[in-house]
Design an enzyme around this catalytic site. Structure first.
Site, PDB file in Angstrom:
ATOM      1  N   ASN A   8       9.589  -0.316  -5.365  1.00  0.00           N
ATOM      2  CA  ASN A   8       9.301  -0.173  -3.869  1.00  0.00           C
ATOM      3  C   ASN A   8       8.674  -0.634  -3.132  1.00  0.00           C
ATOM      4  OD1 ASN A   8       8.890   1.409  -1.958  1.00  0.00           O
ATOM      5  ND2 ASN A   8       8.102   2.614  -2.514  1.00  0.00           N
ATOM      6  N   TRP A   9       9.189  -1.999  -2.181  1.00  0.00           N
ATOM      7  CA  TRP A   9       8.616  -3.501  -2.186  1.00  0.00           C
ATOM      8  C   TRP A   9       7.399  -2.474  -0.058  1.00  0.00           C
ATOM      9  CZ3 TRP A   9      12.655  -7.181  -0.982  1.00  0.00           C
ATOM     10  CH2 TRP A   9      12.728  -7.836  -2.855  1.00  0.00           C
ATOM     11  N   LYS A  10       7.554  -1.312  -0.169  1.00  0.00           N
ATOM     12  CA  LYS A  10       6.764  -0.681   0.890  1.00  0.00           C
ATOM     13  C   LYS A  10       6.714  -1.675   2.376  1.00  0.00           C
ATOM     14  CE  LYS A  10       4.670   1.529  -2.565  1.00  0.00           C
ATOM     15  NZ  LYS A  10       3.282   2.813  -2.618  1.00  0.00           N
ATOM     16  N   HIS A  93       9.183  10.244  -0.482  1.00  0.00           N
ATOM     17  CA  HIS A  93       8.107   9.547  -1.393  1.00  0.00           C
ATOM     18  C   HIS A  93       6.801  10.330  -1.402  1.00  0.00           C
ATOM     19  CE1 HIS A  93       5.462   6.427  -1.924  1.00  0.00           C
ATOM     20  NE2 HIS A  93       6.227   5.703  -3.328  1.00  0.00           N
ATOM     21  N   GLU A  95       4.494   8.860   0.665  1.00  0.00           N
ATOM     22  CA  GLU A  95       3.424   8.297   1.509  1.00  0.00           C
ATOM     23  C   GLU A  95       4.472   8.911   2.586  1.00  0.00           C
ATOM     24  OE1 GLU A  95       1.985   4.794  -1.038  1.00  0.00           O
ATOM     25  OE2 GLU A  95       3.854   4.582   0.157  1.00  0.00           O
ATOM     26  N   GLU A 160       5.771  11.298  -9.699  1.00  0.00           N
ATOM     27  CA  GLU A 160       5.227  10.459  -8.908  1.00  0.00           C
ATOM     28  C   GLU A 160       3.680  10.636  -9.252  1.00  0.00           C
ATOM     29  OE1 GLU A 160       5.461   8.357  -4.892  1.00  0.00           O
ATOM     30  OE2 GLU A 160       6.201  10.536  -4.105  1.00  0.00           O
ATOM     31  N   GLY A 166      -1.344   3.236  -6.319  1.00  0.00           N
ATOM     32  CA  GLY A 166      -1.774   2.006  -6.587  1.00  0.00           C
ATOM     33  C   GLY A 166      -3.349   2.588  -6.357  1.00  0.00           C
ATOM     34  N   SER A 205       0.991   3.716 -10.614  1.00  0.00           N
ATOM     35  CA  SER A 205       0.949   2.024 -11.041  1.00  0.00           C
ATOM     36  C   SER A 205       0.976   1.891 -12.857  1.00  0.00           C
ATOM     37  CB  SER A 205      -0.621   2.793 -11.286  1.00  0.00           C
ATOM     38  OG  SER A 205      -1.187   3.101  -9.969  1.00  0.00           O
ATOM     39  N   GLY A 226       5.541   0.016  -7.496  1.00  0.00           N
ATOM     40  CA  GLY A 226       5.218  -0.630  -6.175  1.00  0.00           C
ATOM     41  C   GLY A 226       4.611  -1.467  -6.560  1.00  0.00           C
TER      42      GLY A 226
END
Length: 243
Positions: A8-10, A93, A95, A160, A166, A205, A226
């Site tokens: 997931n490159w976000k 997700h 986020e 997750e 992160g 992570s 991530g």
């Protein structure tokens, strides 16, 4: 089942940086013991798909709208993603749930739309730190599964733990195994044999140093990666750890 390592490159990378990262992943993808999936920002999906065409690396997106088209400024439909070369899409997700207020019902509608457009939905579930400390982790994840997955779901589930994303922190191996076991049991109870073969990814992570131990746990069928997915060598090392 064959593991899936998804990156997931976000919200990272210029077009040139995305193309370079895709090329590095493509060049190192041969002979790995896992399937690879990279999910760049919307703007780069078509370019990354073109760079990876004919390779063993699949391309996904990070979200889609539930509607096929319409007056939804700034949104992207599943059909548009498919047309751009995506085969998968990450949905729900943490986020998105936190930053955009996405509910389980919204995620469920998106997952149904994605499947209808020919995309594989990768639906995320997971608890906050307060929920884990309150002993609610399994109940929260079970509720999210029940309310976020549409009937006939034939995609991927990613667990997750929100507090681990992160932060460099991870749950214990026993905690990861327990939640993945809860997810597997819920999928099998609802979807029968299909639920027993649904891939369940761990996200939170994951990095080269802990990937082998996590990927060896029961019902961990890969990873949703991530930060480490932004460095090709790290992402490929995680994939090698799946063997």
């Amino acid at each position: 089942m064959r593991p899936l390592i998804a990156g997931n490159w976000k919200m990272h990378g210029t077009l040139a940086e995305a193309a370079a990262l895709a090329g590095a992943v493509r060049d190192g993808a041969g002979g790995l013991p896992a399937d690879l999936l990279v999910c760049p920002p919307f703007l780069h999906v078509a370019a990354v798909a073109a760079a990876l065409r004919g390779s063993a690396v699949a391309v996904g997106a990070q979200d889609c709208h539930a509607a096929a088209k319409g007056a939804h400024t700034g949104d992207v439909s599943a059909a548009m993603l498919r047309d751009a070369g995506a085969t998968h899409v990450i949905l729900g997700h943490s986020e998105r749930r936190t930053d955009h207020g996405e509910t389980d019902a919204a995620v469920r509608a998106k997952a149904a739309a994605a499947a209808g457009a020919g995309l594989v939905p990768v639906v995320c579930v997971g608890e906050t730190e307060a929920e884990r400390l309150g002993g609610q982790a399994e109940a929260v994840v079970s509720r999210q599964l029940a309310e976020s997955l549409p009937d006939g779901f034939a995609g991927v589930v990613a667990y997750e733990p929100v507090w681990a994303i992160g932060t460099g922190r991870t749950p214990t191996e026993a905690d990861i195994a327990a939640i993945h076991g809860t997810i597997r049991a819920a999928l099998a109870a609802r979807f029968g044999a299909a639920g027993g073969t649904t891939r369940i990814l761990y996200g939170g992570s994951m990095k080269p140093g802990n990937a082998a131990a996590i990927l060896a746990l029961p019902d961990v069928d890969g990873g949703l990666v991530g930060g480490a997915s932004l460095v090709a060598a790290d992402f490929l090392a995680i994939a090698r750890a799946a063997g």
